[in-house]
Design an enzyme around this catalytic site. Structure first.
Site, mmCIF file in Angstrom:
data_model
loop_
_atom_site.group_PDB
_atom_site.id
_atom_site.type_symbol
_atom_site.label_atom_id
_atom_site.label_comp_id
_atom_site.label_asym_id
_atom_site.label_seq_id
_atom_site.Cartn_x
_atom_site.Cartn_y
_atom_site.Cartn_z
ATOM 1 N N CYS A 1 21.984 -17.387 0.393
ATOM 2 C CA CYS A 1 20.729 -16.618 0.352
ATOM 3 C C CYS A 1 19.713 -17.085 1.399
ATOM 4 O O CYS A 1 18.762 -16.364 1.708
ATOM 5 C CB CYS A 1 20.110 -16.680 -1.038
ATOM 6 N N HIS B 1 12.811 -14.626 -0.211
ATOM 7 C CA HIS B 1 14.122 -14.105 -0.612
ATOM 8 C C HIS B 1 13.967 -13.324 -1.910
ATOM 9 O O HIS B 1 13.284 -13.765 -2.835
ATOM 10 C CB HIS B 1 15.090 -15.282 -0.785
ATOM 11 N N ASN C 1 19.520 -8.726 -5.757
ATOM 12 C CA ASN C 1 19.645 -9.874 -4.839
ATOM 13 C C ASN C 1 20.775 -9.589 -3.844
ATOM 14 O O ASN C 1 21.947 -9.616 -4.215
ATOM 15 C CB ASN C 1 19.944 -11.130 -5.668
HETATM 16 O O1 UT7 Z 1 19.960 -16.169 -4.785
HETATM 17 C C1 UT7 Z 1 20.170 -17.139 -5.709
HETATM 18 C C2 UT7 Z 1 18.942 -17.318 -6.443
HETATM 19 N N1 UT7 Z 1 19.121 -16.997 -7.824
HETATM 20 C C3 UT7 Z 1 18.083 -16.928 -8.588
HETATM 21 O O2 UT7 Z 1 16.998 -17.047 -8.139
HETATM 22 C C4 UT7 Z 1 18.269 -16.738 -10.087
HETATM 23 C C5 UT7 Z 1 17.401 -17.704 -10.798
HETATM 24 N N2 UT7 Z 1 17.520 -17.620 -12.232
HETATM 25 C C6 UT7 Z 1 17.039 -16.570 -12.949
HETATM 26 O O3 UT7 Z 1 16.463 -15.669 -12.387
HETATM 27 C C7 UT7 Z 1 17.171 -16.605 -14.445
HETATM 28 O O4 UT7 Z 1 17.640 -17.869 -14.849
HETATM 29 C C8 UT7 Z 1 18.118 -15.502 -14.978
HETATM 30 C C9 UT7 Z 1 17.453 -14.160 -14.825
HETATM 31 C C10 UT7 Z 1 19.435 -15.527 -14.209
HETATM 32 C C11 UT7 Z 1 18.423 -15.722 -16.460
HETATM 33 O O5 UT7 Z 1 17.229 -15.755 -17.224
HETATM 34 P P1 UT7 Z 1 17.043 -16.833 -18.375
HETATM 35 O O6 UT7 Z 1 15.779 -16.517 -19.056
HETATM 36 O O7 UT7 Z 1 17.197 -18.188 -17.745
HETATM 37 O O8 UT7 Z 1 18.237 -16.498 -19.375
HETATM 38 P P2 UT7 Z 1 19.434 -17.428 -19.871
HETATM 39 O O9 UT7 Z 1 20.437 -17.557 -18.795
HETATM 40 O O10 UT7 Z 1 18.878 -18.688 -20.442
HETATM 41 O O11 UT7 Z 1 20.035 -16.561 -21.030
HETATM 42 C C12 UT7 Z 1 19.263 -16.259 -22.208
HETATM 43 C C13 UT7 Z 1 20.103 -15.377 -23.119
HETATM 44 C C14 UT7 Z 1 21.489 -15.937 -23.401
HETATM 45 O O12 UT7 Z 1 21.830 -15.611 -24.719
HETATM 46 P P3 UT7 Z 1 21.814 -16.759 -25.855
HETATM 47 O O13 UT7 Z 1 22.794 -17.801 -25.397
HETATM 48 O O14 UT7 Z 1 20.403 -17.244 -25.886
HETATM 49 O O15 UT7 Z 1 22.241 -16.016 -27.076
HETATM 50 C C15 UT7 Z 1 22.385 -15.163 -22.469
HETATM 51 O O16 UT7 Z 1 23.701 -15.049 -22.941
HETATM 52 O O17 UT7 Z 1 20.305 -14.103 -22.499
HETATM 53 C C16 UT7 Z 1 21.717 -13.814 -22.485
HETATM 54 N N3 UT7 Z 1 22.000 -13.047 -21.285
HETATM 55 C C17 UT7 Z 1 21.982 -11.713 -21.262
HETATM 56 N N4 UT7 Z 1 21.734 -10.791 -22.194
HETATM 57 C C18 UT7 Z 1 21.792 -9.502 -21.822
HETATM 58 C C19 UT7 Z 1 22.291 -13.527 -20.050
HETATM 59 N N5 UT7 Z 1 22.485 -12.496 -19.211
HETATM 60 C C20 UT7 Z 1 22.295 -11.364 -19.929
HETATM 61 C C21 UT7 Z 1 22.342 -9.999 -19.609
HETATM 62 N N6 UT7 Z 1 22.084 -9.107 -20.577
HETATM 63 N N7 UT7 Z 1 22.616 -9.564 -18.347
#
Ligand code: UT7
Length: 312
Positions: free
Chosen positions: A111, A239, A269
């Site tokens: 990225c 980015h 992204n």
């Molecule tokens: O270019 C590379 C740069 N990348 C980035 O900048 C990404 C940086 N990270 C993020 O933007 C965030 O961490 C995410 C958007 C990827 C994730 O958000 P989060 O608030 O950290 O969510 P999480 O990964 O902690 O997941 C929370 C919950 C989980 O469920 P449980 O275990 O709490 O029951 C996940 O399984 O959300 C669930 N989950 C989803 N639910 C519905 C994860 N992805 C999804 C989804 N739809 N697509």
């Protein structure tokens, strides 16, 4: 010599996939994706290759610069999704656009790739090793996704953006500075193609933490080093990975909403393509003018990060 930004272009594959479309293939919803990421839709390739995407963006940048293809003597492509192991996709693009002069090569910083590629092109132009460079970010991130993994497949899109840089004596404009960093101790928080993770794996929270602090820090560093202030920045183009990261950094740096550019809603992204895609969008909308100060910053797998500071 100074590397003047004299042209821009972009290309998005026509197929659009909305969050609602994705909810039909994995257990997700617009209600989860949009508030956490700001993403509503992404463009995805059908049969297009990375070289196809890059070709279209490059041709538009050449046309916008008012050049002919035979004037291009350097092509640098930032990509993590090359079409072949070898030759480089940059040479495939060189062939597709019909360029025969100079040299072409790929840069791989995920990225942060466009920041690295722009910095590299600037060094060649300043050193007098090339006169007219096309710098491209082109990605088919869809090829690196596990379409059953909702934690990653909703985040990425495909596309390409390009900029035309011309070496000129005039010191009133051009790339002012670039700062690049990498730290391989974090290579396992975001990766694809490893023995454990054939497709994209991301520790989202760790990446988020690094993204907000390192993009803000390197943006401060490059302005301070060049005796400039955030109030003088016309367009801050980070980015485009996540709207929450973009807003967090904008707030941390004291930038106004007008200064902070965000296109993540419609592109998702697109890795190395995200910054030139965002720039092309505001440039085509007539929002940039001579004298504007542009600040680009990115963080990606590696981890890699950095900034470019440019006077138009
Ligand atoms: O270019 C590379 C740069 N990348 C980035 O900048 C990404 C940086 N990270 C993020 O933007 C965030 O961490 C995410 C958007 C990827 C994730 O958000 P989060 O608030 O950290 O969510 P999480 O990964 O902690 O997941 C929370 C919950 C989980 O469920 P449980 O275990 O709490 O029951 C996940 O399984 O959300 C669930 N989950 C989803 N639910 C519905 C994860 N992805 C999804 C989804 N739809 N697509």
């Amino acid at each position: 010599m100074h590397s003047h930004l004299v042209g821009h272009g972009s290309f998005l594959p026509p197929k659009i996939v909305t969050n609602d479309d994705l909810s039909k293939i994995v257990e997700t919803s617009d209600d989860w994706i949009f508030p956490r990421t700001g993403i509503k839709q992404r463009h995805l390739v059908e049969n297009e290759t990375t070289a196809d995407l890059g070709e279209q963006a490059a041709l538009k940048a050449i046309e916008s610069a008012g050049w002919t293809v035979d004037q291009v003597d350097l092509i640098i492509l930032a990509t993590s999704t090359p079409d072949m192991d070898f030759p480089s996709t940059a040479t495939l693009i060189q062939n597709k656009i019909g360029a025969t002069k100079g040299f072409a090569f790929d840069v791989q910083a995920v990225c942060s790739g466009f920041i690295y590629a722009l910095s590299t092109a600037d060094l060649y132009l300043r050193a007098g090793k090339a006169k007219r460079a096309i710098v491209i970010g082109a990605e088919r991130m869809s090829a690196l996704l596990d379409w059953t993994d909702r934690t990653t497949c909703v985040l990425f899109g495909d596309g390409a953006g390009a900029m035309a840089l011309e070496a000129k004596e005039d010191d009133s404009a051009g790339i002012i500075d670039s700062i690049l960093y990498s730290d391989g101790t974090f290579s396992d928080i975001l990766c694809a193609g490893s023995p454990e993770h054939a497709k994209t794996y991301m520790n989202g929270r760790e990446v988020f933490r690094h993204a907000v602090s390192k993009m803000a820090d390197v943006s401060k560093e490059i302005l301070e080093k060049n005796n400039l202030h955030f109030s003088e920045v016309t367009h801050f183009i980070p980015h485009q990975a996540n709207e929450r990261i973009i807003q967090h950094i904008g707030h941390d740096l004291g930038l106004s909403t007008e200064q902070v550019i965000s296109t993540v809603k419609n592109h998702a992204n697109t890795s190395a393509a995200s910054i030139p895609l965002a720039f092309d969008e505001i440039a085509c909308a007539g929002k940039v003018k001579k004298g504007d100060l542009l600040l680009f910053t990115a963080l990606g797998a590696g981890i890699t990060w950095g900034s470019n500071l440019i006077r138009l």
